[in-house]
Design a protein around this motif. Structure first.
Motif, short mmCIF file in Angstrom:
data_model
loop_
_atom_site.label_atom_id
_atom_site.label_comp_id
_atom_site.label_asym_id
_atom_site.label_seq_id
_atom_site.Cartn_x
_atom_site.Cartn_y
_atom_site.Cartn_z
N LEU A 188 47.38 -108.50 83.02
CA LEU A 188 47.70 -108.65 83.91
C LEU A 188 47.67 -107.57 85.16
N SER A 189 47.96 -106.63 84.91
CA SER A 189 48.05 -105.07 84.90
C SER A 189 47.91 -105.16 86.48
N GLY A 190 46.35 -105.51 86.22
CA GLY A 190 44.96 -105.51 87.30
C GLY A 190 45.54 -105.71 88.67
N VAL A 191 46.95 -106.84 89.13
CA VAL A 191 46.54 -107.78 90.18
C VAL A 191 46.90 -106.21 90.82
N HIS A 192 47.74 -105.37 90.07
CA HIS A 192 47.94 -104.40 91.70
C HIS A 192 47.32 -104.00 92.61
N GLU A 193 46.09 -104.28 92.20
CA GLU A 193 45.76 -103.83 93.00
C GLU A 193 45.07 -105.09 94.16
N PHE A 194 45.45 -105.93 94.26
CA PHE A 194 45.32 -107.39 95.02
C PHE A 194 46.17 -107.45 95.24
N PRO A 195 46.99 -106.90 96.67
CA PRO A 195 48.31 -107.42 96.77
C PRO A 195 48.75 -109.09 96.64
#
Ligand code: ZN
Length: 154
Positions: free
Chosen positions: A121-128
């Motif tokens: 789920l860490s990839g969400v940081h690229e999509f605020p």
């Protein structure tokens, strides 16, 4: 990120999003809380059963939302069962950090295995706008542990 790692992460999110674990109501829960993320339309209700020591003896959730919010809630239920309230709060703090920045340098070694499970789920940081999808269940967990009934990602 390597493409195969990205694919693996995607697979974990899709798997938990389609087949969420512990997706049910608990009979006679000690705590419940509802979480609402109006930006995306995600809504969840979390149920906790507490043990004699105040730890989380059982946890389940219901609701509807996007694959990310559902996958995050599903992973949450697998990870916090058996934890004390303090451990669960610490993991929630660590996960919020992970979701917002993609990493959690301040996380204690004790959280390492759990944070590893949450890496997909860490990839969400690229999509605020999606960070709130990922953190909704964790805000709701904190609310349930603190005894409040409603929480919003806003
Ligand atoms: Zn969402």
């Amino acid at each position: 990120m390597f493409d195969d790692l990205r694919d693996l992460y995607q697979e974990v999110i899709l798997d938990h999003g389609r087949k969420p674990r512990n997706f049910r109501r608990l009979d006679d829960p000690d705590r419940t809380a509802r979480g609402d993320n109006p930006m995306c339309g995600d809504r969840i209700e979390l149920f906790l059963k507490l043990g004699a020591d105040g730890g989380i003896a059982d946890v389940a959730f219901q609701g509807r939302g996007c694959a990310i919010s559902t996958a995050s809630a599903s992973l949450l239920t697998e990870l916090v069962k058996g934890k004390t309230a303090a451990q669960a709060h610490a993991l929630a703090d660590g996960f919020r950090q992970l979701a917002m920045t993609g990493t959690c340098p301040a996380c204690e070694a004790a959280l390492a295995d759990d944070m590893e499970r949450l890496q997909p789920l860490s990839g969400v940081h690229e999509f605020p706008s999606r960070v709130k999808c990922a953190t909704l269940a964790w805000h709701t967990l904190n609310a349930a542990l603190d005894g409040s009934k409603e929480t919003s990602s806003e």
